[in-house]
Design an enzyme around this catalytic site. Structure first.
Site, PDB file in Angstrom:
ATOM      1  N   ASP A   7       7.284   8.840  -1.670  1.00  0.00           N
ATOM      2  CA  ASP A   7       5.826   8.716  -1.591  1.00  0.00           C
ATOM      3  C   ASP A   7       5.257  10.028  -2.117  1.00  0.00           C
ATOM      4  O   ASP A   7       6.000  10.988  -2.367  1.00  0.00           O
ATOM      5  CB  ASP A   7       5.398   8.484  -0.122  1.00  0.00           C
ATOM      6  CG  ASP A   7       3.883   8.403   0.037  1.00  0.00           C
ATOM      7  OD1 ASP A   7       3.250   7.674  -0.741  1.00  0.00           O
ATOM      8  OD2 ASP A   7       3.333   9.075   0.930  1.00  0.00           O
ATOM      9  N   SER A   8       3.932  10.079  -2.239  1.00  0.00           N
ATOM     10  CA  SER A   8       3.304  11.329  -2.663  1.00  0.00           C
ATOM     11  C   SER A   8       3.415  12.408  -1.584  1.00  0.00           C
ATOM     12  O   SER A   8       3.268  13.581  -1.878  1.00  0.00           O
ATOM     13  CB  SER A   8       1.829  11.074  -2.972  1.00  0.00           C
ATOM     14  OG  SER A   8       1.180  10.615  -1.798  1.00  0.00           O
ATOM     15  N   CYS A  70       5.098   3.805  -1.389  1.00  0.00           N
ATOM     16  CA  CYS A  70       3.769   4.241  -1.821  1.00  0.00           C
ATOM     17  C   CYS A  70       3.120   3.066  -2.537  1.00  0.00           C
ATOM     18  O   CYS A  70       3.684   2.537  -3.500  1.00  0.00           O
ATOM     19  CB  CYS A  70       3.936   5.424  -2.772  1.00  0.00           C
ATOM     20  SG  CYS A  70       2.400   5.957  -3.562  1.00  0.00           S
ATOM     21  N   GLU A 150      -2.522  13.869   5.671  1.00  0.00           N
ATOM     22  CA  GLU A 150      -1.676  14.987   5.219  1.00  0.00           C
ATOM     23  C   GLU A 150      -1.908  16.219   6.100  1.00  0.00           C
ATOM     24  O   GLU A 150      -1.004  17.027   6.305  1.00  0.00           O
ATOM     25  CB  GLU A 150      -1.954  15.331   3.747  1.00  0.00           C
ATOM     26  CG  GLU A 150      -1.394  14.320   2.744  1.00  0.00           C
ATOM     27  CD  GLU A 150       0.135  14.360   2.611  1.00  0.00           C
ATOM     28  OE1 GLU A 150       0.717  15.452   2.687  1.00  0.00           O
ATOM     29  OE2 GLU A 150       0.739  13.277   2.434  1.00  0.00           O
ATOM     30  N   CYS A 180      -2.133   1.512   1.882  1.00  0.00           N
ATOM     31  CA  CYS A 180      -1.709   2.877   1.577  1.00  0.00           C
ATOM     32  C   CYS A 180      -0.799   3.274   2.721  1.00  0.00           C
ATOM     33  O   CYS A 180      -1.155   3.078   3.897  1.00  0.00           O
ATOM     34  CB  CYS A 180      -2.908   3.817   1.509  1.00  0.00           C
ATOM     35  SG  CYS A 180      -2.442   5.555   1.407  1.00  0.00           S
ATOM     36  N   HIS A 182      -0.106   5.966   3.963  1.00  0.00           N
ATOM     37  CA  HIS A 182      -0.614   6.997   4.870  1.00  0.00           C
ATOM     38  C   HIS A 182      -1.372   6.379   6.058  1.00  0.00           C
ATOM     39  O   HIS A 182      -1.444   6.975   7.129  1.00  0.00           O
ATOM     40  CB  HIS A 182      -1.583   7.938   4.139  1.00  0.00           C
ATOM     41  CG  HIS A 182      -0.909   8.982   3.302  1.00  0.00           C
ATOM     42  ND1 HIS A 182      -0.204   8.688   2.157  1.00  0.00           N
ATOM     43  CD2 HIS A 182      -0.838  10.335   3.453  1.00  0.00           C
ATOM     44  CE1 HIS A 182       0.253   9.814   1.629  1.00  0.00           C
ATOM     45  NE2 HIS A 182      -0.112  10.833   2.394  1.00  0.00           N
TER      46      HIS A 182
HETATM   47  N1  DGL Z   1       0.737   6.851   0.421  1.00  0.00           N
HETATM   48  C1  DGL Z   1       0.304   6.486  -0.870  1.00  0.00           C
HETATM   49  C2  DGL Z   1      -0.013   5.049  -1.058  1.00  0.00           C
HETATM   50  O1  DGL Z   1       0.531   4.233  -0.352  1.00  0.00           O
HETATM   51  C3  DGL Z   1      -0.401   7.460  -1.741  1.00  0.00           C
HETATM   52  C4  DGL Z   1      -1.549   8.199  -1.226  1.00  0.00           C
HETATM   53  C5  DGL Z   1      -1.974   9.203  -2.248  1.00  0.00           C
HETATM   54  O2  DGL Z   1      -1.162  10.037  -2.614  1.00  0.00           O
HETATM   55  O3  DGL Z   1      -3.137   9.140  -2.731  1.00  0.00           O
HETATM   56  O4  DGL Z   1      -0.772   4.689  -1.932  1.00  0.00           O
END
Ligand code: DGL
Length: 254
Positions: A7-8, A70, A150, A180, A182
């Site tokens: 993931d990011s 992600c 984050e 997402c 996150h």
């Molecule tokens: N967790 C990520 C997703 O599912 C990326 C969030 C990001 O880096 O903008 O899209």
């Protein structure tokens, strides 16, 4: 079986948590590209390039499968990743829509999809939902939630204010796809806001998908997890230990 996941940043830990809780793999190698998060504000060529670089790094561990933990990378880079990886590559978008279908959400029910600018801008969820017959879909980019997660901020005044800004005028929904990875880290706050709505979680969704497609270890024991980050592995470690509540080994990307 050894799975690789990326993931990011810390968001993909929500997927790792589900994979580990269901003991799907003997080993997971996780890579958070923390130096370059967020991905959701980048253009599609950059997202593809970062995803292919993550693949290159993770391929060194000779995984049996790659989990794209992600949504943003799943929206833009799945085809390239599949054409370059010598092992199965599974994204989170198709499985999220399947989870909605299997979760008893009706075709006419009010569905909200929230995700990054890139994910929502790709139209991936909207197109797939339309193709599966969901008629009442609202899609909204909620990018500010990513830096909050984050930072380890999952609830409280800033989160409430951000929700009000994004969701204040939207009305009620029967289901919310947390598009997402996150977002599940703030699931209690999202659940309190969208009272009564079914929340779809990429991690839980992908567990069902992997089982259905037989991409899991037979009788795996506790999952050994190794974490790598392109920057600031300490913060990834903090979130991982708080969030996963399991022994882990954290290393910086060499
Ligand atoms: N967790 C990520 C997703 O599912 C990326 C969030 C990001 O880096 O903008 O899209």
């Amino acid at each position: 079986m050894r799975a690789a996941a990326f993931d990011s940043g810390v968001g993909g830990l929500s997927v790792v948590k589900s994979l580990a809780a269901h003991k799907l793999f003997d080993e997971i190698i996780y890579y958070g590209d923390t130096a370059r998060a967020p991905y959701g504000a980048k253009d599609q060529n950059t997202i593809k390039r970062y995803s292919l670089e993550a693949l290159e790094f993770l391929s060194g561990f000779e995984p049996d499968a790659l989990i794209v933990a992600c949504n943003t990378a799943s929206a833009y880079a799945l085809d390239e990743l599949r054409s370059q990886a010598g092992f199965p590559v599974v994204g989170v978008i198709e499985s999220g829509v399947l989870a909605l279908e299997n979760g008893g959400v009706g075709r006419g029910d009010r569905v909200l999809v929230i995700g990054t600018q890139a994910t929502i801008g790709s139209g991936c969820y909207q197109n797939l939902l339309k193709a599966r017959g969901f008629e009442n879909v609202t899609a909204l980019a909620a990018p500010l939630l990513v830096p909050l997660v984050e930072e380890g901020i999952f609830d409280g005044a800033i989160v409430d204010e951000t929700f009000k800004r994004y969701f204040g005028d939207l009305g009620d929904f029967d289901a919310v796809i947390m598009g997402c990875t996150h977002y599940p880290l703030m699931q209690p706050a999202l659940g309190a806001w969208f009272k009564g709505a079914k929340l779809v979680h990429s991690g839980e969704a992908i567990v069902e998908y992997l089982k259905a497609n037989n991409l899991v270890s037979d009788g795996a024991n506790d999952t050994q997890i190794q974490f790598f980050a392109s920057e600031n592995a300490t913060r990834l470690k903090e979130v991982a230990s708080k969030w996963l509540d399991m022994p882990s080994l954290i290393k910086d990307k060499p």
